[in-house]
Design a protein around this motif. Structure first.
Motif, PDB file in Angstrom:
ATOM      1  N   TYR A 112     -66.602 -15.208  -1.200  1.00 62.63           N
ATOM      2  CA  TYR A 112     -66.900 -14.487   0.039  1.00 62.63           C
ATOM      3  C   TYR A 112     -66.574 -15.336   1.270  1.00 62.63           C
ATOM      4  CZ  TYR A 112     -69.391 -10.744  -2.430  1.00 62.63           C
ATOM      5  OH  TYR A 112     -69.710  -9.682  -3.225  1.00 62.63           O
ATOM      6  N   VAL A 113     -66.824 -16.635   1.167  1.00 62.38           N
ATOM      7  CA  VAL A 113     -66.557 -17.537   2.283  1.00 62.38           C
ATOM      8  C   VAL A 113     -65.055 -17.608   2.569  1.00 62.38           C
ATOM      9  CG1 VAL A 113     -66.630 -19.961   2.981  1.00 62.38           C
ATOM     10  CG2 VAL A 113     -68.658 -18.879   1.996  1.00 62.38           C
ATOM     11  N   ILE A 114     -64.256 -17.680   1.522  1.00 68.21           N
ATOM     12  CA  ILE A 114     -62.802 -17.693   1.709  1.00 68.21           C
ATOM     13  C   ILE A 114     -62.336 -16.384   2.332  1.00 68.21           C
ATOM     14  CG2 ILE A 114     -60.581 -17.770   0.507  1.00 68.21           C
ATOM     15  CD1 ILE A 114     -61.849 -19.666  -1.500  1.00 68.21           C
ATOM     16  N   PHE A 115     -62.897 -15.265   1.876  1.00 64.34           N
ATOM     17  CA  PHE A 115     -62.562 -13.965   2.456  1.00 64.34           C
ATOM     18  C   PHE A 115     -62.879 -13.954   3.952  1.00 64.34           C
ATOM     19  CE2 PHE A 115     -64.123  -9.820   3.872  1.00 64.34           C
ATOM     20  CZ  PHE A 115     -63.031  -9.003   3.590  1.00 64.34           C
ATOM     21  N   ILE A 116     -64.050 -14.465   4.323  1.00 64.09           N
ATOM     22  CA  ILE A 116     -64.453 -14.497   5.726  1.00 64.09           C
ATOM     23  C   ILE A 116     -63.472 -15.323   6.549  1.00 64.09           C
ATOM     24  CG2 ILE A 116     -66.197 -15.456   7.284  1.00 64.09           C
ATOM     25  CD1 ILE A 116     -68.297 -14.618   5.184  1.00 64.09           C
ATOM     26  N   PRO A 157     -64.271 -17.936  11.851  1.00 62.77           N
ATOM     27  CA  PRO A 157     -65.466 -17.734  11.027  1.00 62.77           C
ATOM     28  C   PRO A 157     -66.470 -16.762  11.629  1.00 62.77           C
ATOM     29  CG  PRO A 157     -64.894 -20.059  11.103  1.00 62.77           C
ATOM     30  CD  PRO A 157     -63.993 -19.372  12.086  1.00 62.77           C
ATOM     31  N   ILE A 158     -66.599 -16.764  12.960  1.00 64.04           N
ATOM     32  CA  ILE A 158     -67.541 -15.837  13.599  1.00 64.04           C
ATOM     33  C   ILE A 158     -67.083 -14.399  13.402  1.00 64.04           C
ATOM     34  CG2 ILE A 158     -68.579 -15.148  15.790  1.00 64.04           C
ATOM     35  CD1 ILE A 158     -68.195 -18.028  16.750  1.00 64.04           C
ATOM     36  N   ILE A 159     -65.816 -14.127  13.711  1.00 62.11           N
ATOM     37  CA  ILE A 159     -65.279 -12.770  13.561  1.00 62.11           C
ATOM     38  C   ILE A 159     -65.301 -12.345  12.106  1.00 62.11           C
ATOM     39  CG2 ILE A 159     -63.200 -11.353  13.852  1.00 62.11           C
ATOM     40  CD1 ILE A 159     -62.473 -13.136  16.240  1.00 62.11           C
ATOM     41  N   GLY A 160     -64.889 -13.239  11.216  1.00 62.64           N
ATOM     42  CA  GLY A 160     -64.843 -12.908   9.796  1.00 62.64           C
ATOM     43  C   GLY A 160     -66.205 -12.591   9.223  1.00 62.64           C
ATOM     44  N   VAL A 162     -58.524  -5.052   2.258  1.00 59.79           N
ATOM     45  CA  VAL A 162     -58.631  -5.396   3.678  1.00 59.79           C
ATOM     46  C   VAL A 162     -58.038  -6.774   3.938  1.00 59.79           C
ATOM     47  CG1 VAL A 162     -60.268  -5.965   5.522  1.00 59.79           C
ATOM     48  CG2 VAL A 162     -60.607  -3.911   4.142  1.00 59.79           C
ATOM     49  N   SER A 163     -58.355  -7.742   3.078  1.00 58.63           N
ATOM     50  CA  SER A 163     -57.831  -9.097   3.279  1.00 58.63           C
ATOM     51  C   SER A 163     -56.310  -9.125   3.178  1.00 58.63           C
ATOM     52  CB  SER A 163     -58.446 -10.056   2.267  1.00 58.63           C
ATOM     53  OG  SER A 163     -58.118  -9.671   0.941  1.00 58.63           O
ATOM     54  N   ILE A 164     -55.748  -8.386   2.222  1.00 53.55           N
ATOM     55  CA  ILE A 164     -54.289  -8.337   2.081  1.00 53.55           C
ATOM     56  C   ILE A 164     -53.656  -7.694   3.307  1.00 53.55           C
ATOM     57  CG2 ILE A 164     -52.396  -7.322   0.757  1.00 53.55           C
ATOM     58  CD1 ILE A 164     -54.156  -7.615  -1.738  1.00 53.55           C
ATOM     59  N   ALA A 165     -54.264  -6.594   3.787  1.00 49.25           N
ATOM     60  CA  ALA A 165     -53.720  -5.909   4.959  1.00 49.25           C
ATOM     61  C   ALA A 165     -53.743  -6.806   6.189  1.00 49.25           C
ATOM     62  CB  ALA A 165     -54.513  -4.622   5.223  1.00 49.25           C
ATOM     63  N   VAL A 166     -54.834  -7.539   6.377  1.00 46.95           N
ATOM     64  CA  VAL A 166     -54.931  -8.427   7.540  1.00 46.95           C
ATOM     65  C   VAL A 166     -53.878  -9.521   7.465  1.00 46.95           C
ATOM     66  CG1 VAL A 166     -56.388 -10.141   8.680  1.00 46.95           C
ATOM     67  CG2 VAL A 166     -57.373  -7.965   7.961  1.00 46.95           C
ATOM     68  N   VAL A 197     -50.416  -8.174   8.334  1.00 45.49           N
ATOM     69  CA  VAL A 197     -50.244  -7.877   9.760  1.00 45.49           C
ATOM     70  C   VAL A 197     -50.225  -9.153  10.588  1.00 45.49           C
ATOM     71  CG1 VAL A 197     -51.280  -6.749  11.763  1.00 45.49           C
ATOM     72  CG2 VAL A 197     -51.264  -5.590   9.541  1.00 45.49           C
ATOM     73  N   GLU A 198     -51.151 -10.066  10.300  1.00 48.26           N
ATOM     74  CA  GLU A 198     -51.250 -11.308  11.056  1.00 48.26           C
ATOM     75  C   GLU A 198     -51.773 -12.415  10.136  1.00 48.26           C
ATOM     76  OE1 GLU A 198     -50.934 -14.177  12.896  1.00 48.26           O
ATOM     77  OE2 GLU A 198     -50.536 -12.612  14.404  1.00 48.26           O
ATOM     78  N   PRO A 199     -50.901 -13.328   9.699  1.00 49.24           N
ATOM     79  CA  PRO A 199     -51.339 -14.403   8.791  1.00 49.24           C
ATOM     80  C   PRO A 199     -52.475 -15.252   9.347  1.00 49.24           C
ATOM     81  CG  PRO A 199     -48.948 -14.302   8.888  1.00 49.24           C
ATOM     82  CD  PRO A 199     -49.461 -13.382   9.951  1.00 49.24           C
ATOM     83  N   LYS A 200     -52.613 -15.305  10.669  1.00 49.25           N
ATOM     84  CA  LYS A 200     -53.686 -16.092  11.273  1.00 49.25           C
ATOM     85  C   LYS A 200     -54.985 -15.312  11.409  1.00 49.25           C
ATOM     86  CE  LYS A 200     -50.647 -19.178  13.884  1.00 49.25           C
ATOM     87  NZ  LYS A 200     -50.299 -19.720  15.217  1.00 49.25           N
ATOM     88  N   GLY A 201     -55.066 -14.150  10.781  1.00 48.62           N
ATOM     89  CA  GLY A 201     -56.299 -13.391  10.761  1.00 48.62           C
ATOM     90  C   GLY A 201     -56.531 -12.566  12.009  1.00 48.62           C
ATOM     91  N   LEU A 202     -57.716 -11.986  12.067  1.00 47.10           N
ATOM     92  CA  LEU A 202     -58.045 -11.119  13.198  1.00 47.10           C
ATOM     93  C   LEU A 202     -58.058 -11.883  14.510  1.00 47.10           C
ATOM     94  CD1 LEU A 202     -60.899  -8.973  11.594  1.00 47.10           C
ATOM     95  CD2 LEU A 202     -58.544  -8.279  12.053  1.00 47.10           C
TER      96      LEU A 202
END
Length: 338
Positions: A257-261, A273-276, A301-305, A308-313
């Motif tokens: 879960y932490v890696i997903f976040i 980490p805050i947004i995740g 969701v993680s794959i889609a993000v 779209v953007e490798p650096k996350g949301l």
């Protein structure tokens, strides 16, 4: 002809973002007065996962230590806290502090083992070490063996005579630990070591070329995170009121879960980490009734993000902001014209 600036490209957007962060912190301070016991419990879990995500992000996002065994130190902290509180009969707050020290002590031999590996081998090696520690914990009869053991009633009442009092005590400890973790890690990133970490994040070869001791910096980061993970394990034990190998050393709860976040929020940033964590808790609570589909949707969701953007949301949001909300980087000083 001057080009028009894109929307949210002025410093006002940064001011709004920082005001939102400040408002969020004020809300956290008021949680015991505003929320029910269930709300306090969820917010405590939020703060715990936020701290774990911050520590994993520091390792993987800056020091390039992609570990899949972070749950090892959470479990060590949980068992150490139980041992000091129940078996040794120490004060609960002293037991929490000692749990962090024990996690740091275990970090030295674990680091000596996994730092002989690199890349994917390091990730697998850290997982193997964590699973070995979990199996070893299952052999400790004083801690209930493989089935674990609950905290006795006197130990539970030592940090709160009533259920509401205990929930509030655990919450304040979790908030203090999360705030301390962010403040100290922010200080680390603003120091000379943080400059080297930022350089390693951008280019490990380039960082080494300009004089950054990459190996020594990795050692520091790894040992920096271990006491925080151990302290988090103690807080988790206070909340769950028991220790057991599968729960205290849970790879799903304290690593997967932490890696997903960190991934969906944005690796290599303080805002990620805050947004995740916010997104993860929103999805978890919304999808709680879907059973196994919850994990499928989280994976999608993680794959889609990432696509779209490798650096996350945060990387997506950062396209429209002129700077970071939490400025851990350094800007070059302007030189006077000669």
């Amino acid at each position: 002809m001057m080009q028009s600036q894109p929307f949210l490209s002025t410093p006002v957007s940064l001011l709004i973002g920082r005001l939102l962060l400040a408002a969020g912190f004020v809300f956290l301070l008021a949680v015991p007065a505003l929320l029910s016991l269930r709300g306090i419990q969820l917010t405590t879990e939020f703060l715990t996962l936020l701290l774990l995500a911050l520590m994993w992000n520091l390792l993987a996002g800056y020091a390039d230590i992609v570990t899949v065994g972070q749950h090892a130190f959470v479990g060590i902290g949980a068992y150490a806290f139980f041992g000091f509180l129940v078996l040794a009969g120490l004060d609960p707050f002293v037991s929490i502090a000692l749990a962090g020290c024990v996690a740091l002590a275990f970090g030295l031999p674990v680091m000596a083992i996994i730092f002989r590996l690199r890349a994917g081998y390091l990730a697998v090696g850290s997982w193997v070490v964590a699973e070995t520690l979990m199996l070893s914990a299952g052999k400790l009869s004083a801690f209930g063996g493989g089935s674990g053991k609950s905290l006795p009633v006197p130990a539970v009442k030592s940090f709160g005579a009533s259920t509401a009092g205990r929930y509030e005590t655990v919450y304040w400890l979790a908030l203090l630990l999360a705030a301390l973790g962010f403040a100290l890690t922010f200080w680390l990133m603003r120091s000379r070591i943080g400059v080297g970490l930022t350089a390693m994040r951008d280019s490990e070869e380039g960082a080494g070329a300009i004089g950054v001791n990459v190996f020594r910096t990795r050692i520091l980061c790894f040992l920096w995170t271990t006491p925080f993970l151990g302290l988090a394990g103690a807080i988790i034990t206070m909340q769950k009121l028991r220790v057991s190998p599968p729960a205290s050393f849970s790879i799903i709860d304290w690593t997967a879960y932490v890696i997903f976040i960190a991934v969906i929020g944005g690796i290599g940033s303080f805002e990620g980490p805050i947004i995740g964590t916010i997104v993860f808790f929103f999805l978890r609570e919304s999808l709680a009734d879907l059973g196994v589909w919850q994990f499928i949707i989280l994976g999608a969701v993680s794959i889609a993000v990432i696509l779209v953007e490798p650096k996350g949301l945060w990387g997506l949001i950062r396209r429209y902001l002129p700077g970071d909300l939490i400025p851990v980087g350094h800007r070059p000083r302007p030189t006077p014209d000669r």
